[in-house]
Every structure is written in C-alpha cells, then in structure tokens.
Design a protein around this motif. Structure first.
Motif, PDB file in Angstrom:
ATOM      1  N   LEU A 136     -28.418 -23.897 -16.508  1.00 54.60           N
ATOM      2  CA  LEU A 136     -26.829 -24.409 -16.270  1.00 54.60           C
ATOM      3  C   LEU A 136     -26.687 -25.461 -15.306  1.00 54.60           C
ATOM      4  O   LEU A 136     -26.540 -26.461 -15.452  1.00 54.60           O
ATOM      5  N   GLY A 137     -27.332 -24.826 -14.153  1.00 52.13           N
ATOM      6  CA  GLY A 137     -26.972 -25.774 -12.947  1.00 52.13           C
ATOM      7  C   GLY A 137     -28.071 -26.773 -12.841  1.00 52.13           C
ATOM      8  O   GLY A 137     -27.887 -28.014 -12.537  1.00 52.13           O
ATOM      9  N   ALA A 138     -29.122 -26.474 -13.500  1.00 49.59           N
ATOM     10  CA  ALA A 138     -30.194 -27.681 -13.477  1.00 49.59           C
ATOM     11  C   ALA A 138     -29.843 -28.828 -14.804  1.00 49.59           C
ATOM     12  O   ALA A 138     -30.814 -29.699 -14.708  1.00 49.59           O
ATOM     13  N   ARG A 139     -29.029 -28.337 -15.415  1.00 47.57           N
ATOM     14  CA  ARG A 139     -28.600 -29.213 -16.658  1.00 47.57           C
ATOM     15  C   ARG A 139     -29.632 -29.366 -17.565  1.00 47.57           C
ATOM     16  O   ARG A 139     -29.960 -30.331 -18.142  1.00 47.57           O
ATOM     17  N   ASP A 140     -30.350 -28.248 -17.822  1.00 48.85           N
ATOM     18  CA  ASP A 140     -31.372 -28.206 -18.761  1.00 48.85           C
ATOM     19  C   ASP A 140     -31.015 -27.516 -20.046  1.00 48.85           C
ATOM     20  O   ASP A 140     -30.984 -26.285 -20.366  1.00 48.85           O
ATOM     21  N   ARG A 141     -30.376 -28.069 -20.923  1.00 48.21           N
ATOM     22  CA  ARG A 141     -29.748 -27.568 -22.125  1.00 48.21           C
ATOM     23  C   ARG A 141     -30.556 -26.805 -23.125  1.00 48.21           C
ATOM     24  O   ARG A 141     -30.366 -25.645 -23.570  1.00 48.21           O
ATOM     25  N   ARG A 142     -31.875 -27.379 -23.166  1.00 46.32           N
ATOM     26  CA  ARG A 142     -32.946 -26.745 -24.085  1.00 46.32           C
ATOM     27  C   ARG A 142     -33.315 -25.244 -23.436  1.00 46.32           C
ATOM     28  O   ARG A 142     -33.191 -24.235 -24.265  1.00 46.32           O
ATOM     29  N   ASN A 143     -33.775 -25.241 -22.188  1.00 47.57           N
ATOM     30  CA  ASN A 143     -33.953 -23.861 -21.530  1.00 47.57           C
ATOM     31  C   ASN A 143     -32.545 -23.168 -21.540  1.00 47.57           C
ATOM     32  O   ASN A 143     -32.738 -21.934 -21.608  1.00 47.57           O
ATOM     33  N   ALA A 144     -31.430 -23.667 -21.261  1.00 46.71           N
ATOM     34  CA  ALA A 144     -30.112 -22.643 -21.210  1.00 46.71           C
ATOM     35  C   ALA A 144     -29.914 -22.133 -22.569  1.00 46.71           C
ATOM     36  O   ALA A 144     -29.672 -20.975 -22.543  1.00 46.71           O
ATOM     37  N   TRP A 145     -30.435 -22.726 -23.648  1.00 45.05           N
ATOM     38  CA  TRP A 145     -30.187 -22.172 -25.097  1.00 45.05           C
ATOM     39  C   TRP A 145     -31.176 -20.915 -25.119  1.00 45.05           C
ATOM     40  O   TRP A 145     -30.844 -19.968 -25.703  1.00 45.05           O
ATOM     41  N   ILE A 146     -32.233 -21.248 -24.973  1.00 42.44           N
ATOM     42  CA  ILE A 146     -33.445 -20.240 -25.138  1.00 42.44           C
ATOM     43  C   ILE A 146     -33.122 -19.030 -24.124  1.00 42.44           C
ATOM     44  O   ILE A 146     -33.158 -17.953 -24.682  1.00 42.44           O
ATOM     45  N   LEU A 147     -32.686 -19.295 -22.887  1.00 38.76           N
ATOM     46  CA  LEU A 147     -32.367 -18.103 -22.019  1.00 38.76           C
ATOM     47  C   LEU A 147     -31.096 -17.318 -22.793  1.00 38.76           C
ATOM     48  O   LEU A 147     -30.893 -16.385 -22.376  1.00 38.76           O
ATOM     49  N   TYR A 148     -30.399 -18.099 -23.154  1.00 41.10           N
ATOM     50  CA  TYR A 148     -28.901 -17.516 -23.795  1.00 41.10           C
ATOM     51  C   TYR A 148     -29.432 -16.469 -25.029  1.00 41.10           C
ATOM     52  O   TYR A 148     -28.862 -15.300 -25.054  1.00 41.10           O
ATOM     53  N   GLN A 149     -30.334 -16.980 -25.809  1.00 40.03           N
ATOM     54  CA  GLN A 149     -30.929 -15.943 -26.754  1.00 40.03           C
ATOM     55  C   GLN A 149     -31.668 -14.843 -26.288  1.00 40.03           C
ATOM     56  O   GLN A 149     -31.370 -13.708 -26.634  1.00 40.03           O
ATOM     57  N   LYS A 150     -32.090 -15.086 -25.268  1.00 45.13           N
ATOM     58  CA  LYS A 150     -33.024 -13.797 -24.502  1.00 45.13           C
ATOM     59  C   LYS A 150     -31.733 -12.937 -24.026  1.00 45.13           C
ATOM     60  O   LYS A 150     -32.242 -11.718 -24.016  1.00 45.13           O
ATOM     61  N   ALA A 151     -30.841 -13.544 -23.433  1.00 48.79           N
ATOM     62  CA  ALA A 151     -29.939 -12.674 -22.578  1.00 48.79           C
ATOM     63  C   ALA A 151     -29.241 -11.855 -23.631  1.00 48.79           C
ATOM     64  O   ALA A 151     -28.861 -10.540 -23.691  1.00 48.79           O
ATOM     65  N   LYS A 152     -29.199 -12.356 -25.042  1.00 49.63           N
ATOM     66  CA  LYS A 152     -28.480 -11.662 -25.939  1.00 49.63           C
ATOM     67  C   LYS A 152     -29.509 -10.412 -26.259  1.00 49.63           C
ATOM     68  O   LYS A 152     -28.958  -9.444 -26.689  1.00 49.63           O
ATOM     69  N   LEU A 153     -30.616 -10.957 -26.522  1.00 52.65           N
ATOM     70  CA  LEU A 153     -31.762  -9.920 -27.040  1.00 52.65           C
ATOM     71  C   LEU A 153     -31.849  -8.983 -25.957  1.00 52.65           C
ATOM     72  O   LEU A 153     -32.167  -7.474 -26.369  1.00 52.65           O
ATOM     73  N   PHE A 189     -27.025 -18.551   0.563  1.00 53.24           N
ATOM     74  CA  PHE A 189     -28.199 -18.756  -0.480  1.00 53.24           C
ATOM     75  C   PHE A 189     -27.394 -19.466  -1.830  1.00 53.24           C
ATOM     76  O   PHE A 189     -27.886 -20.338  -2.299  1.00 53.24           O
ATOM     77  N   VAL A 190     -26.343 -18.802  -2.139  1.00 51.15           N
ATOM     78  CA  VAL A 190     -25.721 -19.438  -3.334  1.00 51.15           C
ATOM     79  C   VAL A 190     -25.045 -20.767  -3.180  1.00 51.15           C
ATOM     80  O   VAL A 190     -25.228 -21.661  -3.846  1.00 51.15           O
ATOM     81  N   TYR A 191     -24.681 -21.103  -1.812  1.00 50.52           N
ATOM     82  CA  TYR A 191     -24.168 -22.140  -1.254  1.00 50.52           C
ATOM     83  C   TYR A 191     -25.236 -23.332  -1.448  1.00 50.52           C
ATOM     84  O   TYR A 191     -25.037 -24.382  -2.095  1.00 50.52           O
ATOM     85  N   GLN A 192     -26.378 -23.085  -1.027  1.00 51.50           N
ATOM     86  CA  GLN A 192     -27.419 -24.055  -1.040  1.00 51.50           C
ATOM     87  C   GLN A 192     -27.975 -24.468  -2.472  1.00 51.50           C
ATOM     88  O   GLN A 192     -27.984 -25.491  -2.617  1.00 51.50           O
ATOM     89  N   LYS A 193     -28.053 -23.361  -3.241  1.00 48.95           N
ATOM     90  CA  LYS A 193     -28.225 -23.607  -4.665  1.00 48.95           C
ATOM     91  C   LYS A 193     -27.346 -24.393  -5.466  1.00 48.95           C
ATOM     92  O   LYS A 193     -27.645 -25.463  -6.153  1.00 48.95           O
ATOM     93  N   SER A 194     -26.214 -23.992  -5.160  1.00 51.80           N
ATOM     94  CA  SER A 194     -24.976 -24.676  -5.771  1.00 51.80           C
ATOM     95  C   SER A 194     -24.856 -26.052  -5.353  1.00 51.80           C
ATOM     96  O   SER A 194     -24.488 -26.999  -6.439  1.00 51.80           O
ATOM     97  N   LYS A 195     -25.103 -26.335  -4.146  1.00 48.21           N
ATOM     98  CA  LYS A 195     -24.674 -27.744  -3.676  1.00 48.21           C
ATOM     99  C   LYS A 195     -25.901 -28.591  -4.109  1.00 48.21           C
ATOM    100  O   LYS A 195     -25.707 -29.806  -4.728  1.00 48.21           O
ATOM    101  N   ARG A 196     -27.178 -28.174  -4.428  1.00 47.69           N
ATOM    102  CA  ARG A 196     -28.197 -28.940  -4.994  1.00 47.69           C
ATOM    103  C   ARG A 196     -27.854 -29.157  -6.406  1.00 47.69           C
ATOM    104  O   ARG A 196     -27.965 -30.214  -7.284  1.00 47.69           O
ATOM    105  N   TYR A 197     -27.291 -28.056  -7.088  1.00 49.28           N
ATOM    106  CA  TYR A 197     -27.257 -28.137  -8.649  1.00 49.28           C
ATOM    107  C   TYR A 197     -25.946 -29.095  -8.829  1.00 49.28           C
ATOM    108  O   TYR A 197     -25.946 -29.640  -9.886  1.00 49.28           O
ATOM    109  N   SER A 198     -25.215 -29.152  -8.028  1.00 51.10           N
ATOM    110  CA  SER A 198     -24.029 -29.914  -8.117  1.00 51.10           C
ATOM    111  C   SER A 198     -24.349 -31.558  -8.335  1.00 51.10           C
ATOM    112  O   SER A 198     -23.441 -32.127  -8.831  1.00 51.10           O
TER     113      SER A 198
END
Length: 238
Positions: A136-153, A189-198
């Motif tokens: 989601l942070g990377a704004r990668d909709r295709r990968n996000a959708w695939i990972l959502y399916q994996k999360a459910k599985l 750690f979360v701050y640095q990643k979130s800053k980059r993703y923002s």
C-alpha cells in the motif's frame, strides 16, 4: 473512572466491554447507560457526564467507542481525561490498535488498560501482514491485491487487515507532517519507512484514503457490504 480496551481483536474488545458493563450493572442496577461513537460526540458532552450524577443520585456508565478512528477525531478527549479519571461514573474507551503516543496519553489516566489483539497469522506459514502494508505504501495496487488474497488464505480476518492498512496510512500521514520519529509518535524504523512511502501520495490523497478506510469500516459494521469487498476496492483504486 476510566477503562481502556484496545487492540485489533474487535470482537473480543466488544465482548469484554459488555461483560464489564454487565458486572457493573449488577452492582449498580440503577445506573444509566450511555454510548458515543466517533461521529456522534463532543468533549463538552463527555465532560458533563464526568462531572454529573443522574437523577436521584444514579451513576452513569458511558462507553466511548472508536473515537480515534476518525483522523484527529479523539483529540478533544485528551483535555477531559483528568475529569474522567476523577469521576464517580464509569467510562469505557473501546479502540482499535492505538499508536504509542495516543496510548501513553490515555493510559496514565486509566484504572485499567487491556489489549486484545489477533495473532499476526493463524498458520505456521511465513506470510506477514506488513508486506501488504508495504505494498500500500509503495502504491503498488497489483501486488497489494495479490497480497490481500494471500492474507485471506493465511487465515487473517478482514478487521485485522483493515486495521493494519489504516495504521500504515496514519503512519504515513504522521511522518509526512513531522520532522522526527518522536514528533510523529512512531518508532525510528516505522518513521523512516512511512516518510519514504508518503512521497508516493499527496497530503490530500492520504487524507482521502484514510477517511475512506474509516468510512468502509463503519459502513460494514452497520449493515453495509462485506468489509473484505470494500478493502479490495480500495486497494484496486490506489
């Protein structure tokens, strides 16, 4: 008196809150029960309950449900926490997973703090819910959708998935508006990643995305479409 129940296990939080309320009603059968939600409360109303008694000396049992689900929605609560702490009435604060900054502000006034969280994953596989948050942070909709399916599985519930995605959005917003982890209320750690993703979103886009995620949660709770359907839609709209 204040009781805080928070975490990602919404069902457990509601059940435990109900048990505590029922126990108090047995001790105080004449108590007056009130409940406030994120979109229906004011600090003035809550403070009035904290400082008052019902007719004929009845006590109040007040539930404050998900006030912090709206962006900065619970900020007004901080100023009246001392009144709630000293009140003869009982207040339950029911929340999803709180960031460290918000939690530290509330827990110092609480008689009891209980966290109820779902396990990160229910099987022994290596799937991590945070990989979906990263997509989601990377704004990668295709990968996000695939990972959502994996999360459910993998056995993850939609409420936990939603909570993690909302946490990511709020972390990005906090990081984008601050100059240090401490100011944002995040770990380094979360701050640095979130800053980059923002940087992948405008501030307005993050605001709208956060508002929509809150809206779909409440809509699904009050008889709208399944939460999972809403989550998939939001991921495909990234």
């Amino acid at each position: 008196m204040l009781y805080l129940l928070h975490g990602t296990d919404r069902e457990k939080i509601l059940n435990e809150g109900k048990k505590l309320q029922d126990m108090l009603l047995k001790k105080r059968p004449d108590s007056i029960v009130e409940k406030f939600h994120a979109d229906r409360w004011t600090a003035g109303e809550i403070e009035a309950y904290a400082k008052s008694e019902g007719l004929f000396g009845n006590k109040y049992i007040v539930t404050l449900d998900s006030l912090f689900t709206l962006e900065e929605g619970g900020e007004g609560l901080f100023e009246i926490l001392p009144s709630i702490k000293d009140s003869l009435n009982i207040f339950f604060v029911l929340e999803s997973k709180l960031d460290k900054k918000t939690l530290s502000k509330i827990e110092k006034f609480a008689e009891r703090v209980n966290e109820y969280s779902l396990p990160t994953h229910k099987n022994t596989g290596a799937f991590s819910i945070f990989s979906l948050a990263d997509a989601l942070g990377a704004r990668d909709r295709r990968n996000a959708w695939i990972l959502y399916q994996k999360a459910k599985l993998s056995g993850l519930e939609d409420e936990q998935i939603h909570g993690t995605l909302l946490w990511q959005i709020r972390s990005m917003r906090a990081a984008s508006k601050s100059n240090s982890p401490a100011e944002a209320g995040l770990s380094p750690f979360v701050y640095q990643k979130s800053k980059r993703y923002s940087s992948n979103f405008t501030s307005r886009e993050l605001e709208i995305l956060g508002d929509r995620m809150v809206e779909i949660f409440h809509t699904s709770r009050f008889g709208g479409a399944d939460l999972g359907v809403f989550i998939e839609r939001e991921l495909l709209w990234l």
